[in-house]
Design a protein around this motif. Structure first.
Motif, PDB file in Angstrom:
ATOM      1  N   HIS A 170      33.626 -24.488   9.534  1.00  0.00           N
ATOM      2  CA  HIS A 170      34.060 -23.993  10.846  1.00  0.00           C
ATOM      3  C   HIS A 170      35.074 -24.941  11.482  1.00  0.00           C
ATOM      4  O   HIS A 170      36.089 -24.504  12.039  1.00  0.00           O
ATOM      5  N   LEU A 171      34.801 -26.244  11.392  1.00  0.00           N
ATOM      6  CA  LEU A 171      35.721 -27.223  11.968  1.00  0.00           C
ATOM      7  C   LEU A 171      37.063 -27.203  11.244  1.00  0.00           C
ATOM      8  O   LEU A 171      38.124 -27.306  11.869  1.00  0.00           O
ATOM      9  N   GLN A 173      38.392 -24.619   9.677  1.00  0.00           N
ATOM     10  CA  GLN A 173      39.097 -23.394  10.056  1.00  0.00           C
ATOM     11  C   GLN A 173      39.738 -23.533  11.431  1.00  0.00           C
ATOM     12  O   GLN A 173      40.868 -23.106  11.644  1.00  0.00           O
ATOM     13  N   ARG A 174      38.996 -24.155  12.382  1.00  0.00           N
ATOM     14  CA  ARG A 174      39.558 -24.364  13.720  1.00  0.00           C
ATOM     15  C   ARG A 174      40.772 -25.287  13.665  1.00  0.00           C
ATOM     16  O   ARG A 174      41.769 -25.063  14.359  1.00  0.00           O
ATOM     17  N   GLU A 175      40.671 -26.322  12.834  1.00  0.00           N
ATOM     18  CA  GLU A 175      41.794 -27.250  12.701  1.00  0.00           C
ATOM     19  C   GLU A 175      43.010 -26.539  12.111  1.00  0.00           C
ATOM     20  O   GLU A 175      44.144 -26.726  12.563  1.00  0.00           O
ATOM     21  N   GLU A 177      43.679 -23.353  12.343  1.00  0.00           N
ATOM     22  CA  GLU A 177      44.210 -22.457  13.377  1.00  0.00           C
ATOM     23  C   GLU A 177      45.043 -23.230  14.396  1.00  0.00           C
ATOM     24  O   GLU A 177      46.084 -22.746  14.853  1.00  0.00           O
ATOM     25  N   THR A 178      44.592 -24.443  14.737  1.00  0.00           N
ATOM     26  CA  THR A 178      45.340 -25.277  15.685  1.00  0.00           C
ATOM     27  C   THR A 178      46.684 -25.686  15.100  1.00  0.00           C
ATOM     28  O   THR A 178      47.719 -25.638  15.789  1.00  0.00           O
ATOM     29  N   ARG A 279      39.397 -15.000  17.969  1.00  0.00           N
ATOM     30  CA  ARG A 279      39.915 -14.465  16.701  1.00  0.00           C
ATOM     31  C   ARG A 279      40.137 -12.952  16.802  1.00  0.00           C
ATOM     32  O   ARG A 279      41.081 -12.416  16.201  1.00  0.00           O
TER      33      ARG A 279
END
Length: 371
Positions: A170-171, A173-175, A177-178, A279
Protein backbone atom coordinates in the motif's frame (compact mmCIF):
# COMPACT_ATOMS: atom_id res chain seq x y z
CA UNK A 1 10.64 -33.02 19.78
CA UNK A 2 10.11 -29.48 21.02
CA UNK A 3 13.29 -28.32 19.30
CA UNK A 4 12.32 -30.09 16.05
CA UNK A 5 8.91 -28.40 16.15
CA UNK A 6 10.59 -25.04 16.70
CA UNK A 7 12.88 -25.56 13.72
CA UNK A 8 9.87 -26.56 11.60
CA UNK A 9 8.01 -23.40 12.62
CA UNK A 10 11.02 -21.20 11.77
CA UNK A 11 11.30 -22.96 8.40
CA UNK A 12 7.65 -22.25 7.61
CA UNK A 13 7.99 -18.58 8.56
CA UNK A 14 11.14 -18.31 6.41
CA UNK A 15 9.45 -19.77 3.32
CA UNK A 16 6.41 -17.54 3.82
CA UNK A 17 8.67 -14.49 4.17
CA UNK A 18 10.42 -15.34 0.87
CA UNK A 19 7.07 -15.38 -0.95
CA UNK A 20 6.01 -12.10 0.65
CA UNK A 21 9.28 -10.31 -0.08
CA UNK A 22 8.95 -11.02 -3.81
CA UNK A 23 5.36 -9.76 -4.06
CA UNK A 24 4.32 -6.36 -5.41
CA UNK A 25 0.58 -6.93 -5.98
CA UNK A 26 -1.83 -7.65 -3.11
CA UNK A 27 -4.20 -10.26 -4.53
CA UNK A 28 -1.48 -12.27 -6.27
CA UNK A 29 0.59 -12.19 -3.07
CA UNK A 30 -2.34 -13.39 -0.94
CA UNK A 31 -3.08 -16.26 -3.31
CA UNK A 32 0.56 -17.38 -3.39
CA UNK A 33 1.15 -17.17 0.35
CA UNK A 34 -2.11 -18.96 1.16
CA UNK A 35 -1.17 -21.83 -1.13
CA UNK A 36 2.30 -22.02 0.44
CA UNK A 37 0.92 -21.91 3.99
CA UNK A 38 -1.51 -24.77 3.40
CA UNK A 39 1.22 -26.85 1.75
CA UNK A 40 3.70 -26.32 4.60
CA UNK A 41 1.24 -26.88 7.45
CA UNK A 42 -0.73 -29.75 5.91
CA UNK A 43 -3.99 -27.85 6.25
CA UNK A 44 -6.41 -28.25 3.37
CA UNK A 45 -8.65 -25.20 3.05
CA UNK A 46 -8.08 -21.47 3.46
CA UNK A 47 -9.40 -18.08 2.46
CA UNK A 48 -8.55 -14.44 3.03
CA UNK A 49 -11.02 -11.62 3.53
CA UNK A 50 -9.90 -8.03 3.03
CA UNK A 51 -12.17 -5.81 5.14
CA UNK A 52 -12.61 -2.05 4.85
CA UNK A 53 -13.46 0.45 7.59
CA UNK A 54 -17.20 0.01 7.02
CA UNK A 55 -16.96 -3.72 7.69
CA UNK A 56 -17.53 -4.73 4.07
CA UNK A 57 -15.47 -7.80 3.20
CA UNK A 58 -14.02 -8.96 -0.10
CA UNK A 59 -12.86 -12.52 -0.79
CA UNK A 60 -9.29 -11.77 -1.89
CA UNK A 61 -7.87 -15.34 -2.01
CA UNK A 62 -9.08 -18.89 -1.50
CA UNK A 63 -7.74 -22.44 -1.74
CA UNK A 64 -9.67 -25.72 -1.94
CA UNK A 65 -13.05 -24.44 -0.81
CA UNK A 66 -15.58 -27.28 -0.46
CA UNK A 67 -18.54 -27.24 -2.85
CA UNK A 68 -20.73 -25.76 -0.09
CA UNK A 69 -18.61 -22.60 -0.14
CA UNK A 70 -17.56 -22.50 -3.81
CA UNK A 71 -21.02 -23.07 -5.33
CA UNK A 72 -22.78 -20.33 -7.30
CA UNK A 73 -19.56 -18.41 -7.93
CA UNK A 74 -18.70 -18.47 -4.18
CA UNK A 75 -21.97 -16.76 -3.23
CA UNK A 76 -21.81 -17.76 0.44
CA UNK A 77 -18.29 -16.35 0.75
CA UNK A 78 -19.06 -13.06 -0.96
CA UNK A 79 -22.42 -12.27 0.63
CA UNK A 80 -23.80 -12.10 4.13
CA UNK A 81 -22.21 -11.80 7.53
CA UNK A 82 -20.45 -14.32 9.75
CA UNK A 83 -19.00 -14.57 13.25
CA UNK A 84 -15.39 -13.78 12.34
CA UNK A 85 -16.15 -10.74 10.12
CA UNK A 86 -18.62 -9.36 12.65
CA UNK A 87 -16.17 -9.76 15.56
CA UNK A 88 -13.37 -8.25 13.49
CA UNK A 89 -15.47 -5.19 12.63
CA UNK A 90 -16.37 -4.69 16.30
CA UNK A 91 -12.62 -4.92 17.16
CA UNK A 92 -13.30 -7.96 19.34
CA UNK A 93 -10.98 -10.18 17.30
CA UNK A 94 -7.38 -9.23 18.01
CA UNK A 95 -5.46 -12.52 17.86
CA UNK A 96 -5.59 -16.02 16.38
CA UNK A 97 -8.78 -17.73 17.51
CA UNK A 98 -10.49 -21.09 17.23
CA UNK A 99 -13.85 -20.63 15.57
CA UNK A 100 -16.26 -23.03 17.26
CA UNK A 101 -18.52 -23.22 14.22
CA UNK A 102 -18.57 -21.62 10.77
CA UNK A 103 -21.85 -19.81 10.10
CA UNK A 104 -21.43 -20.04 6.32
CA UNK A 105 -21.01 -23.82 6.48
CA UNK A 106 -23.87 -24.10 8.97
CA UNK A 107 -26.17 -22.35 6.50
CA UNK A 108 -25.07 -24.71 3.73
CA UNK A 109 -25.78 -27.73 5.96
CA UNK A 110 -29.23 -26.38 6.86
CA UNK A 111 -30.02 -25.85 3.19
CA UNK A 112 -28.63 -29.32 2.41
CA UNK A 113 -27.69 -28.20 -1.07
CA UNK A 114 -23.94 -28.86 -1.32
CA UNK A 115 -21.18 -31.02 0.13
CA UNK A 116 -19.13 -29.42 2.93
CA UNK A 117 -16.21 -31.80 2.40
CA UNK A 118 -16.09 -32.54 6.13
CA UNK A 119 -15.16 -28.92 6.96
CA UNK A 120 -17.05 -27.66 9.99
CA UNK A 121 -14.60 -25.42 11.89
CA UNK A 122 -11.75 -23.07 11.07
CA UNK A 123 -9.18 -20.86 12.76
CA UNK A 124 -9.32 -17.14 12.08
CA UNK A 125 -6.47 -14.65 12.41
CA UNK A 126 -6.57 -10.87 11.92
CA UNK A 127 -4.16 -9.41 9.37
CA UNK A 128 -2.51 -6.36 10.90
CA UNK A 129 0.66 -4.32 10.99
CA UNK A 130 1.06 -2.10 14.02
CA UNK A 131 -2.20 -0.23 14.49
CA UNK A 132 -3.46 -0.89 10.93
CA UNK A 133 -5.87 -3.73 10.15
CA UNK A 134 -6.44 -5.25 6.72
CA UNK A 135 -8.68 -8.30 7.08
CA UNK A 136 -8.74 -11.96 8.12
CA UNK A 137 -6.89 -15.19 7.37
CA UNK A 138 -9.06 -18.31 7.81
CA UNK A 139 -7.76 -21.89 7.60
CA UNK A 140 -9.17 -25.32 8.33
CA UNK A 141 -9.25 -29.00 7.42
CA UNK A 142 -11.95 -31.70 7.28
CA UNK A 143 -12.81 -33.11 10.70
CA UNK A 144 -10.42 -30.66 12.44
CA UNK A 145 -12.39 -28.99 15.22
CA UNK A 146 -9.66 -27.31 17.25
CA UNK A 147 -6.22 -25.76 16.80
CA UNK A 148 -3.51 -26.14 19.40
CA UNK A 149 -1.94 -23.05 20.97
CA UNK A 150 1.32 -23.59 19.05
CA UNK A 151 -0.63 -23.85 15.77
CA UNK A 152 -2.45 -20.60 16.55
CA UNK A 153 0.86 -18.92 17.43
CA UNK A 154 2.31 -19.96 14.07
CA UNK A 155 -0.76 -18.69 12.21
CA UNK A 156 -0.51 -15.41 14.11
CA UNK A 157 3.13 -15.03 13.04
CA UNK A 158 2.20 -15.68 9.41
CA UNK A 159 -0.73 -13.25 9.60
CA UNK A 160 1.56 -10.54 10.97
CA UNK A 161 3.96 -11.14 8.05
CA UNK A 162 1.06 -10.84 5.59
CA UNK A 163 -0.18 -7.65 7.26
CA UNK A 164 3.29 -6.11 7.08
CA UNK A 165 3.54 -7.05 3.40
CA UNK A 166 0.13 -5.52 2.67
CA UNK A 167 1.20 -2.31 4.38
CA UNK A 168 4.42 -2.26 2.34
CA UNK A 169 2.50 -2.75 -0.91
CA UNK A 170 0.00 0.00 0.00
CA UNK A 171 2.80 2.41 0.88
CA UNK A 172 4.62 1.59 -2.36
CA UNK A 173 1.47 2.20 -4.40
CA UNK A 174 0.89 5.55 -2.66
CA UNK A 175 4.49 6.54 -3.31
CA UNK A 176 4.14 5.61 -6.99
CA UNK A 177 0.94 7.66 -7.23
CA UNK A 178 2.72 10.63 -5.64
CA UNK A 179 5.64 10.34 -8.08
CA UNK A 180 3.23 10.03 -11.02
CA UNK A 181 1.31 13.12 -9.91
CA UNK A 182 4.55 15.09 -9.54
CA UNK A 183 5.63 14.02 -13.04
CA UNK A 184 2.26 15.02 -14.49
CA UNK A 185 2.54 18.42 -12.85
CA UNK A 186 6.08 18.87 -14.17
CA UNK A 187 5.04 17.91 -17.70
CA UNK A 188 2.00 20.22 -17.51
CA UNK A 189 4.26 23.12 -16.47
CA UNK A 190 6.73 22.38 -19.27
CA UNK A 191 3.97 22.25 -21.87
CA UNK A 192 2.46 25.47 -20.59
CA UNK A 193 5.77 27.34 -20.43
CA UNK A 194 7.16 26.18 -23.78
CA UNK A 195 4.83 24.60 -26.36
CA UNK A 196 1.76 26.56 -25.24
CA UNK A 197 3.63 29.87 -25.50
CA UNK A 198 5.09 28.97 -28.90
CA UNK A 199 1.63 28.20 -30.26
CA UNK A 200 0.32 31.48 -28.87
CA UNK A 201 3.21 33.35 -30.55
CA UNK A 202 2.48 31.54 -33.81
CA UNK A 203 -1.17 32.64 -33.59
CA UNK A 204 -0.16 36.28 -33.15
CA UNK A 205 2.41 36.08 -35.97
CA UNK A 206 -0.12 34.55 -38.34
CA UNK A 207 -2.66 37.24 -37.44
CA UNK A 208 -0.09 39.95 -38.11
CA UNK A 209 0.87 38.37 -41.44
CA UNK A 210 -2.78 38.16 -42.45
CA UNK A 211 -3.36 41.85 -41.71
CA UNK A 212 -0.36 42.87 -43.84
CA UNK A 213 -1.12 40.61 -46.81
CA UNK A 214 -3.70 40.24 -49.55
CA UNK A 215 -5.05 37.52 -51.79
CA UNK A 216 -3.75 33.97 -51.47
CA UNK A 217 -1.02 34.97 -49.02
CA UNK A 218 -3.66 36.41 -46.69
CA UNK A 219 -5.66 33.19 -46.97
CA UNK A 220 -2.56 31.14 -46.16
CA UNK A 221 -1.85 33.20 -43.04
CA UNK A 222 -5.51 32.82 -42.05
CA UNK A 223 -5.25 29.06 -42.44
CA UNK A 224 -2.08 29.03 -40.31
CA UNK A 225 -3.84 31.10 -37.65
CA UNK A 226 -6.79 28.69 -37.58
CA UNK A 227 -4.46 25.69 -37.25
CA UNK A 228 -2.50 27.38 -34.46
CA UNK A 229 -5.73 28.24 -32.61
CA UNK A 230 -6.91 24.65 -32.90
CA UNK A 231 -3.55 23.30 -31.72
CA UNK A 232 -3.62 25.78 -28.84
CA UNK A 233 -7.03 24.49 -27.79
CA UNK A 234 -5.80 20.87 -27.98
CA UNK A 235 -2.74 21.79 -25.92
CA UNK A 236 -4.82 23.45 -23.21
CA UNK A 237 -7.00 20.34 -23.07
CA UNK A 238 -3.91 18.16 -22.71
CA UNK A 239 -2.57 20.35 -19.91
CA UNK A 240 -5.95 20.07 -18.18
CA UNK A 241 -5.75 16.26 -18.39
CA UNK A 242 -2.25 16.20 -16.95
CA UNK A 243 -2.94 18.69 -14.17
CA UNK A 244 -6.66 18.96 -13.45
CA UNK A 245 -7.06 22.43 -12.01
CA UNK A 246 -10.12 22.74 -9.79
CA UNK A 247 -10.46 19.05 -8.92
CA UNK A 248 -10.11 20.10 -5.30
CA UNK A 249 -13.50 21.84 -5.75
CA UNK A 250 -15.10 18.49 -6.49
CA UNK A 251 -15.47 16.14 -9.42
CA UNK A 252 -18.74 17.57 -10.77
CA UNK A 253 -17.44 21.16 -10.76
CA UNK A 254 -14.24 20.08 -12.47
CA UNK A 255 -16.10 18.23 -15.23
CA UNK A 256 -18.35 21.27 -15.75
CA UNK A 257 -15.32 23.54 -16.04
CA UNK A 258 -13.58 21.15 -18.42
CA UNK A 259 -16.72 20.91 -20.56
CA UNK A 260 -16.92 24.71 -20.67
CA UNK A 261 -13.35 24.85 -21.91
CA UNK A 262 -14.36 22.49 -24.72
CA UNK A 263 -17.39 24.64 -25.58
CA UNK A 264 -19.88 22.12 -24.17
CA UNK A 265 -22.80 22.77 -21.82
CA UNK A 266 -23.41 20.21 -19.07
CA UNK A 267 -26.72 19.54 -17.37
CA UNK A 268 -25.68 17.77 -14.16
CA UNK A 269 -27.72 15.84 -11.62
CA UNK A 270 -26.36 14.22 -8.46
CA UNK A 271 -28.22 11.69 -6.31
CA UNK A 272 -26.57 10.95 -2.97
CA UNK A 273 -23.55 12.51 -1.27
CA UNK A 274 -20.66 12.92 -3.72
CA UNK A 275 -17.87 11.58 -1.53
CA UNK A 276 -15.68 8.63 -2.54
CA UNK A 277 -12.05 7.42 -2.35
CA UNK A 278 -9.32 9.31 -4.21
CA UNK A 279 -8.63 6.42 -6.61
CA UNK A 280 -12.32 6.33 -7.62
CA UNK A 281 -12.46 10.11 -8.07
CA UNK A 282 -9.30 10.02 -10.21
CA UNK A 283 -10.73 7.25 -12.41
CA UNK A 284 -14.08 9.03 -12.86
CA UNK A 285 -12.27 12.26 -13.66
CA UNK A 286 -10.13 10.65 -16.38
CA UNK A 287 -13.08 8.72 -17.82
CA UNK A 288 -15.23 11.87 -17.75
CA UNK A 289 -12.56 13.86 -19.59
CA UNK A 290 -12.30 11.23 -22.30
CA UNK A 291 -16.08 11.02 -22.68
CA UNK A 292 -16.47 14.80 -22.93
CA UNK A 293 -13.65 15.00 -25.47
CA UNK A 294 -15.46 12.36 -27.54
CA UNK A 295 -18.66 14.42 -27.35
CA UNK A 296 -16.79 17.47 -28.62
CA UNK A 297 -15.15 15.59 -31.51
CA UNK A 298 -17.90 13.25 -32.68
CA UNK A 299 -21.37 13.93 -31.26
CA UNK A 300 -22.17 17.08 -33.31
CA UNK A 301 -23.95 18.62 -30.33
CA UNK A 302 -22.90 20.94 -27.52
CA UNK A 303 -25.35 19.65 -24.89
CA UNK A 304 -24.26 16.88 -22.52
CA UNK A 305 -26.15 15.27 -19.64
CA UNK A 306 -24.12 14.16 -16.60
CA UNK A 307 -25.66 12.07 -13.83
CA UNK A 308 -24.13 10.70 -10.63
CA UNK A 309 -25.87 8.20 -8.35
CA UNK A 310 -23.95 7.52 -5.14
CA UNK A 311 -24.76 4.92 -2.48
CA UNK A 312 -22.81 3.37 0.39
CA UNK A 313 -21.55 0.62 -1.91
CA UNK A 314 -21.04 2.17 -5.35
CA UNK A 315 -21.04 5.24 -7.54
CA UNK A 316 -22.65 5.29 -10.98
CA UNK A 317 -21.66 7.99 -13.48
CA UNK A 318 -23.45 8.36 -16.80
CA UNK A 319 -22.59 10.82 -19.57
CA UNK A 320 -25.14 11.14 -22.36
CA UNK A 321 -25.43 13.28 -25.46
CA UNK A 322 -28.28 13.59 -27.95
CA UNK A 323 -25.94 13.79 -30.92
CA UNK A 324 -25.49 11.76 -34.07
CA UNK A 325 -24.50 8.53 -32.32
CA UNK A 326 -23.10 5.45 -34.07
CA UNK A 327 -24.07 1.84 -34.52
CA UNK A 328 -22.69 -0.25 -31.66
CA UNK A 329 -23.04 -3.96 -31.05
CA UNK A 330 -22.15 -5.08 -27.51
CA UNK A 331 -20.85 -8.38 -28.89
CA UNK A 332 -18.15 -6.60 -30.91
CA UNK A 333 -14.96 -4.88 -29.80
CA UNK A 334 -15.15 -1.22 -28.82
CA UNK A 335 -14.47 0.93 -31.89
CA UNK A 336 -11.95 3.44 -30.49
CA UNK A 337 -8.88 3.61 -28.26
CA UNK A 338 -10.59 6.19 -26.03
CA UNK A 339 -13.54 3.88 -25.30
CA UNK A 340 -11.19 0.98 -24.65
CA UNK A 341 -9.22 3.15 -22.23
CA UNK A 342 -12.40 4.06 -20.34
CA UNK A 343 -13.36 0.38 -20.09
CA UNK A 344 -9.88 -0.59 -18.87
CA UNK A 345 -9.89 2.12 -16.18
CA UNK A 346 -13.29 0.92 -15.01
CA UNK A 347 -12.38 -2.77 -14.88
CA UNK A 348 -9.07 -1.99 -13.12
CA UNK A 349 -11.19 -0.90 -10.14
CA UNK A 350 -13.49 -3.94 -10.49
CA UNK A 351 -16.24 -1.79 -11.97
CA UNK A 352 -18.67 -2.19 -14.87
CA UNK A 353 -18.59 -0.27 -18.15
CA UNK A 354 -21.61 0.02 -20.45
CA UNK A 355 -21.90 1.81 -23.80
CA UNK A 356 -25.20 2.49 -25.54
CA UNK A 357 -25.33 4.19 -28.95
CA UNK A 358 -27.13 4.07 -32.28
CA UNK A 359 -27.36 6.28 -35.35
CA UNK A 360 -29.35 9.43 -34.66
CA UNK A 361 -30.04 8.45 -31.04
CA UNK A 362 -26.97 9.80 -29.30
CA UNK A 363 -24.49 8.02 -27.06
CA UNK A 364 -24.53 7.15 -23.38
CA UNK A 365 -21.62 5.83 -21.31
CA UNK A 366 -22.34 4.39 -17.86
CA UNK A 367 -19.63 3.61 -15.32
CA UNK A 368 -20.30 1.80 -12.04
CA UNK A 369 -17.48 1.57 -9.50
CA UNK A 370 -17.49 0.03 -6.01
CA UNK A 371 -16.54 2.40 -3.18
Amino acid sequence: MAMDARYEEIGILKEIAEVLNESTESELMLSQVLKKLLHLTGLETGWVFLIDESGRHVLAAEEHLPPALSAENKRRMCQGDCWCVSRYYKKQLTKATNIIECKRIEEAIVEGSEDTGGLTHHATVPLRAGGERFGLLNVGSPKKKEFRSDELALLEGVAFQIGTALKRIHLTQREQETVLLAERNRLARDLHDSVNQLLFSLTLTARGGMEMSTGEVRETFGYIQDLAQEALGEMRGLIWQLKPRGLEKGLVSSLKEYAGMLGLTIHAEVTGIASFPARVEEALWRIGQEALANCKKHAQTSIVHLHFKISDESVVMSIRDDGCGFQHDENHELPSLGLKSMKMRTEALKGRFHLKSSHGQGTEITIELPI
